[in-house]
Design an enzyme around this catalytic site. Structure first.
Site, PDB file in Angstrom:
ATOM      1  N   LYS A  14       0.717  -1.212  -0.305  1.00  0.00           N
ATOM      2  CA  LYS A  14      -0.155   0.180   0.014  1.00  0.00           C
ATOM      3  C   LYS A  14       1.026   1.875   0.335  1.00  0.00           C
ATOM      4  CE  LYS A  14      -4.612  -1.512   0.719  1.00  0.00           C
ATOM      5  NZ  LYS A  14      -5.576  -1.311   0.655  1.00  0.00           N
ATOM      6  N   GLU A  50      -5.702   1.894  -5.335  1.00  0.00           N
ATOM      7  CA  GLU A  50      -4.824   1.069  -5.355  1.00  0.00           C
ATOM      8  C   GLU A  50      -4.314   0.241  -6.481  1.00  0.00           C
ATOM      9  OE1 GLU A  50      -5.376  -2.435  -2.835  1.00  0.00           O
ATOM     10  OE2 GLU A  50      -7.704  -2.231  -3.362  1.00  0.00           O
ATOM     11  N   ASN A  75      -4.822  -3.118  -9.238  1.00  0.00           N
ATOM     12  CA  ASN A  75      -4.648  -4.432  -8.858  1.00  0.00           C
ATOM     13  C   ASN A  75      -4.244  -4.972 -10.425  1.00  0.00           C
ATOM     14  OD1 ASN A  75      -6.750  -4.390  -6.777  1.00  0.00           O
ATOM     15  ND2 ASN A  75      -8.305  -3.961  -7.739  1.00  0.00           N
TER      16      ASN A  75
END
Lengths: 514, 710
Positions: B159, B331, B333
């Site tokens: 993260k 974020e 993926n």
């Protein structure tokens, strides 16, 4: 004066009725008939019959009521003829409770006249060839009449026996039913009960207490739960009067009117050649793992409709009625989910009685086999599993209706023979690829054959016998079928077998091991 | 495993034509919802292993078949008969049901790859799809991982690192501060720098735990006090996180596609704001909210990030978008997303095919300008769960009936189950992804409504009712959505469709007509009976229908194949073919066509009907029966769901719960073995375990108390 009292009674009819309803949760005899039969189809017989008792002041006009304590007649259920009698502990005789303050004397009790009325419709039903439906709600013999009442019972019993196998007889127990009154339902083909308001027993809790010193309630002694789950006396129980009568209407549609008629065929919207792909994977890969035979039954029959008989008794065997391409069939299936689907005393008797009913009334039999054998143990042996197991064997063997058998998994030992095998005149015997037709499970067999000395023996045995090939090679199963095609195959067979005719050697009657 | 050998041999007896039984796969392509043309001369892998299960495994296999690539499926033992296993050319069991022992069992999977000589592995989503260890092991054995390189997986999997990378690539990130804050004044300074509103919480606290929102200096001071206390006392970690609070955020993500030659494309956005418990429920592409400028800005930032990490393959960059169209990186993926089909629908690309091409080393065939937005696509995630409990609690069971609405135009269903499949506790309870496509959003939504009505799922609880309510909700239709949509629209939980007066009348009329159709059919016998059947001359009936707390008198009269039904003084005409065996029933009520499903019926007139997505329970009686039914005794429901008794004598093999555990309805509580048969005892309701009266190895008799629930 008597007439005056009757008028008085009519004035209070409504009040009395509402009280009767409210405190007992039951309907009157006529209301029951109204719900059971098609609208405006009831033709009543013997409305003017009165009892003939003269003792104990029974001849006084205030103790006489036209029709006595039972309503009889004929009517239609979905257009088809049925004879009906409806006994009564509420309603008309509830009035007597109000007037005479002595409800128990007359509560649907059976007088000679009462019995005579029932006998009349039974005779006619047998002659015409139409089912008899009894809505039983009777306090028992009318004590004031003495032996005449007992004679009345016997007259009914005789007709129950003579009608047996000629026309379907159904009893719906809708109130107390004690003493001699219980044997008529016991002689009929199906006994249904209403939960919480119906009881069946030879002697009530008071007599039980005085004779055996047991404390027992009416419900425990002879309630719907007792008879549908423990004793096996009743075939099914319903929530209340209305639920019971509506279910009876639906049940009636499965039955032929008599042994002279073929199984009825209803209009059907479910395609007869429907494939059932989920059946290809329904039997688990591990042969010890359970599955629900009802899943198989529901997916094969028309519209997933299955009227199960005795669903809460001897649950290791499933029996009931369904339709295939519209035609009524009787279904028998071992239930692997309960006690591995083994045959024991209760399941054998349950299955045998159902098979005999279907055979008597031209209803084709479809048998789903997954049976590991008969249940071992002293309890079973002492209880006579040999004699009782023989009943199921007997019933399947003597049946001459179309018999179709599908072995879904295990068909072990003697139980393989019993479950409508080819050897018992099976018409179409199929095996699914998962079938294992063998004398016993591999482990036990290997222990006997090799005394446990050979390590690979179990695998060898499994390869040799735990599959349908040995049976198929000998013609003991007609085909190994893709499970998804089962419905299609059965429907085709039933079409062909509709013309089946088979007879057994002449005899007065067979001697089933009772 | 003699048994396995045997069943294989037997199964081979029947060359099972699964395609003929389940024509699902042929139909999808025939809808042309994505149509990347495959060049048969382009060399590709010969054999691909799919390290996944369920719908995504089936999805990947389908493209492989199209490309002429052989497929290897892996499966756990309970999945031996699963659809993906049947679709694949080869299949190998990699372990028992729990995912840690099967689908996550790298050793076993590597062994299968060696044995089957698969040249590449498609990981799907979940499981090993973002596991850098797995990608490394594949690389070390010379097997291609169909996905990005290990370093991209690693960078985006962290993260903090991913955020840093994004910042450096000039991607908008949520402004914030993470570290030790000296005092309240410093907190205020930080907050002002970020700009109100801000969110303050302990860094160590996960998710939204202990989160406070501050709209001004005063609230910031207060938030600082609480959060720093909590940080010290609960976590023993003084660090605080102060971050821009995004009010009414929308979850919008950009699909990117990059090759190993430095090319990267953005394939437009997907809006996934309808969520429950951070899980997406309804997705669509494009988003109603983005204008071309914002879309391009987001797309370009996403591509910049992809290029910054030397990304190859398909990936998704997730953004939060606030009400003023400010967007912030959330974020990335590094895998194929569940909701990829909506992108395929509007762009015409087959993402799996592109992933395989890229993995093989080919450059992208498209330029950014070639990427269109054609029409609109909506996806609903159909779950085996009860939407009436916190928007969805898993339900398990056997799909006794299952039929996908593939007969409708522009419908795509990605699923990995079929009639008879078990929805088990071991895996995700998703039944399928239902995708509809239209030239515009309204058309896609109408098709979705119809598709949901035509979807037959029996045997397990499902969330069709919730999905249908969401897509017809005025706020959704207007595009006024955020990630808080469900809790805002249904603050007291989802309760099903609320019938309008007209809809209620329609339902009553339909139910009454259906009842009469059934009654009339039961009077029709074929053949010539010995005793003639008395034909009823009636053509009108008085019924009483109970729906919820209401009892409605209904008058029905038959007029040819239709029924004229009077409800509440209004006459409705109900027409249908009245095929009572079909799970779907198309009825026309006063000219309005509706597809309803009769879920159940019994002789007592009780029936449940799925109408407008929600299942309604009704009881239909004749007027006479209804009047008499008020005399029937009220029954107190006996609750046996909180105790579990042994249904048979046997041995307890395993007990899966202990006192204090929460169990959900249908969950296995213990296993009893009787006659060498293992019987799984399940919880009859959801609740807490009060007491356990047995242990493994115990011998129990029939009716013995095993477990009590509270």
């Amino acid at each position: 004066v008597g007439f005056g009292i009757k008028n008085f009674a009519i004035i209070y009819y409504c009040i009395a009725l509402s009280k009767g309803h409210a405190c007992l949760g039951k309907l009157t005899a006529r209301e029951r008939i109204l719900l059971l039969l098609d609208p405006d189809s009831f033709d009543e017989y013997d409305m003017f019959v009165e009892h003939r008792c003269t003792d104990f002041g029974m001849d006084s006009s205030k103790n006489k009521y036209p029709g006595d304590s039972v309503v009889t007649g004929r009517g239609r259920i979905n257009g088809r003829l049925a004879y009906v009698f409806s006994q009564n502990t509420v309603g008309l005789y509830y009035l007597l409770a109000i007037i005479d303050n002595d409800f128990t004397v007359f509560g649907g009790s059976l007088s000679g006249a009462h019995a005579q009325k029932i006998c009349k419709i039974m005779d006619q039903a047998a002659m015409v060839g139409a089912p008899v439906i009894g809505l039983n709600d009777s306090g028992g013999a009318r004590i004031q009449e003495g032996v005449e009442s007992l004679a009345g019972y016997a007259d009914i019993f005789l007709r129950n026996v003579l009608c047996s196998g000629v026309v379907p007889q159904i009893s719906l127990i809708m109130g107390p039913c004690a003493g001699g009154a219980v044997y008529s339902p016991a002689l009929t083909d199906f006994t249904f009960m209403v939960k919480d308001t119906s009881y069946l027993f030879i002697t009530g809790p008071d007599v039980v207490k005085s004779v055996t010193n047991e404390d027992v309630t009416q419900e425990q002694l002879g309630g719907a739960k007792t008879h549908t789950a423990v004793s096996g006396v009743a075939h099914r129980a319903f929530e209340n009067d209305i639920d019971a009568l509506l279910n009876l209407r639906e049940f009636f549609n499965y039955l032929p009117l008599s042994n002279r008629d073929p199984a009825p065929v209803c209009e059907c919207h479910d395609p007869s050649d429907r494939l059932v792909p989920e059946l290809d994977t329904i039997v688990p890969a591990e042969s010890t793992k359970a599955y629900d035979m009802l899943d198989i039954i529901h997916s094969i029959v028309d519209e997933r409709e299955f009227f199960e008989i005795m669903p809460t008794y001897a649950r290791n065997i499933v029996v009931g009625f369904a339709r295939m391409n519209g035609r009524t069939v009787g279904i028998v299936g071992n239930q692997p989910k309960v006690a591995s689907g083994c045959l024991d005393i209760n399941s054998s008797v349950k299955g045998a009685r159902f098979v005999r009913f279907c055979d008597a009334f031209n209803i084709p039999l479809i048998t789903f086999v997954d049976v590991p054998g008969f249940l071992p143990g002293t309890a079973q042996e002492y209880g006579g599993i040999i004699r009782h197991g023989a009943k199921l064997l007997f019933a399947f063997a003597e049946a001459t209706v179309p018999k179709i058998t599908v072995i879904t998994r295990k068909a072990y030992g003697g139980a393989y023979d019993v479950m409508s095998s080819k050897h018992l005149r099976g018409d179409a015997n199929y095996a699914w690829p998962t079938a294992e037709v063998a004398v016993m499970g591999a482990k036990g067999a290997v222990q006997i054959i090799f005394r446990g000395k050979e390590a690979d023996a179990e695998e060898e045995y499994v390869d040799k016998f735990a599959n349908p090939f040995p049976a198929a090679m000998r013609g003991f199963v007609d085909d190994i079928i893709q499970p998804s095609t089962t419905r299609m195959r059965i429907c085709h067979d039933l079409d062909v077998l509709a013309g089946k005719s088979q007879s057994s050697p002449w005899k007065k009657h067979a001697n089933i091991p009772l | 495993m003699a048994y396995c050998n045997r069943s294989k041999r037997l199964n081979s007896l029947f060359l099972l034509q699964w395609e003929t039984l389940c024509p699902r796969w042929c139909l999808i392509t025939s809808h042309k919802l994505y149509s990347s043309v495959y060049d048969p001369n382009e060399k590709t892998f010969e054999k691909i292993l799919i390290a996944n299960r369920g719908e995504i495994a089936c999805r990947v296999i389908k493209t492989c078949k199209k490309m002429g690539i052989k497929t290897v499926a892996i499966h756990s033992d309970v999945d031996a008969n699963a659809v993906h296993v049947k679709m694949a050319d080869e299949s190998v069991c990699v372990g028992p049901a729990p995912t840690s022992k099967s689908y996550l069992n790298m050793d076993a999977i590597m062994e299968v790859i060696r044995k089957t000589r698969a040249q590449a592995v498609h990981p799907g989503y979940g499981f090993l799809s973002e596991n850098k260890e797995f990608a490394k092991r594949l690389a070390s054995e010379g097997v291609t991982f169909i996905g990005p390189d290990t370093h991209a997986i690693q960078a985006m999997g962290d993260k903090i690192e991913s955020k840093l990378l994004a910042k450096n690539a000039k991607v908008n990130t949520i402004p914030g501060f993470d570290g030790v804050v000296k005092d309240a004044d410093e907190a205020v300074t930080i907050a002002r720098e970020i700009g109100y509103p801000v969110m303050i919480k302990a860094s160590a606290g996960g998710g939204g735990k202990g989160m406070r929102i501050a709209w001004d200096d005063e609230e910031t001071r207060e938030g600082f006090r609480f959060s720093s206390q909590e940080a010290a006392s609960s976590f023993g970690d003084d660090r605080l996180l102060i971050e821009k609070f995004i009010d009414n955020p929308r979850h919008i993500e950009i699909q990117v596609l990059a090759d190993k030659h430095g090319n990267a494309l953005w394939l437009n956005e997907r809006e996934c704001s309808i969520q429950r418990r951070n899980q997406k429920v309804v997705e669509e592409a494009p988003s109603t909210f983005l204008d071309p400028e914002t879309r391009r800005a987001m797309g370009e930032q996403a591509v910049a990030l992809a290029k910054a990490v030397k990304y190859s393959s398909a990936g998704t960059v997730e953004f939060l978008v606030d009400s003023s169209k400010n967007f912030y990186f959330l974020e990335m993926n590094t895998r194929l997303q569940v909701e990829h089909p909506v992108t395929e629908c509007i762009t015409g690309l087959d993402l799996v095919q592109e992933m395989i091409r890229v993995a093989k080393g080919y450059p992208l065939r498209h330029k950014q300008a070639d990427i269109p937005i054609n029409g609109w696509a909506v996806e609903c995630r159909v779950y085996a769960e009860d939407p009436y409990k916190s928007f969805g609690l898993p339900s398990i069971g056997k799909l006794s009936q299952y039929q996908e609405p593939l007969h409708l135009p522009s419908v795509r269903v990605d699923s990995g189950i079929q009639q008879g499949s078990d929805i088990s506790i071991y895996y995700d309870p998703m039944i399928s992804k239902l995708i509809t496509y239209g030239s515009n959003r309204a058309e896609a939504l109408i098709r979705m409504e119809e598709a949901l009505d035509n979807y037959v799922i029996r045997g397990v609880a499902h969330n069709i009712s919730l999905l249908r309510e969401v897509i017809i909700h005025p706020r959704f239709v207007q595009g006024d959505i955020s990630t808080k949509f469900l809790p805002e629209v249904y603050p007291d939980g989802f309760k099903g469709h609320k019938l309008t007066d007209l809809e209620r009348r329609e339902l009553l009329a339909t139910a009454a007509s259906l009842y009469m159709a059934e009654q009339l059919r039961s009077q029709r016998f074929l053949g010539t009976p010995r005793i003639p059947i008395a034909k009823s001359k009636r053509s009108s009936w008085e019924l009483s229908v109970r729906l919820g707390d209401g009892i409605y008198p209904v008058a029905v009269s038959k007029d040819g194949s239709s029924f004229s039904v009077e409800v509440d003084g209004m006459k409705l005409n109900v027409t249908s073919e009245w095929n009572l065996a079909s799970p779907l029933l198309s009825v026309t009520i006063d000219g309005t066509q509706r597809t309803i499903q009769r879920i159940s019926r019994n002789a007592s007139g009780e029936t449940s009907i799925q109408f407008l997505g929600t299942v309604y329970k009704l009881q239909i009686l004749t007027k006479v029966a209804a009047e008499l039914s008020k005399y029937m005794p009220e029954k107190a429901a006996e609750d046996t769901s909180s105790i579990l008794r042994s249904p048979m004598p046997g041995t307890v093999v395993a007990v899966s719960v202990k006192p204090g555990d929460m169990v959900s309805e249908g969950q296995e509580i213990c296993v009893i073995e009787a006659m060498k048969m293992q019987n799984s005892m399940i919880a009859a309701k959801t609740g807490k375990v009060k007491a356990v009266h047995c242990k493994a190895g115990d011998t129990v008799g029939e009716g013995d108390l095993l477990v009590e629930l509270e």
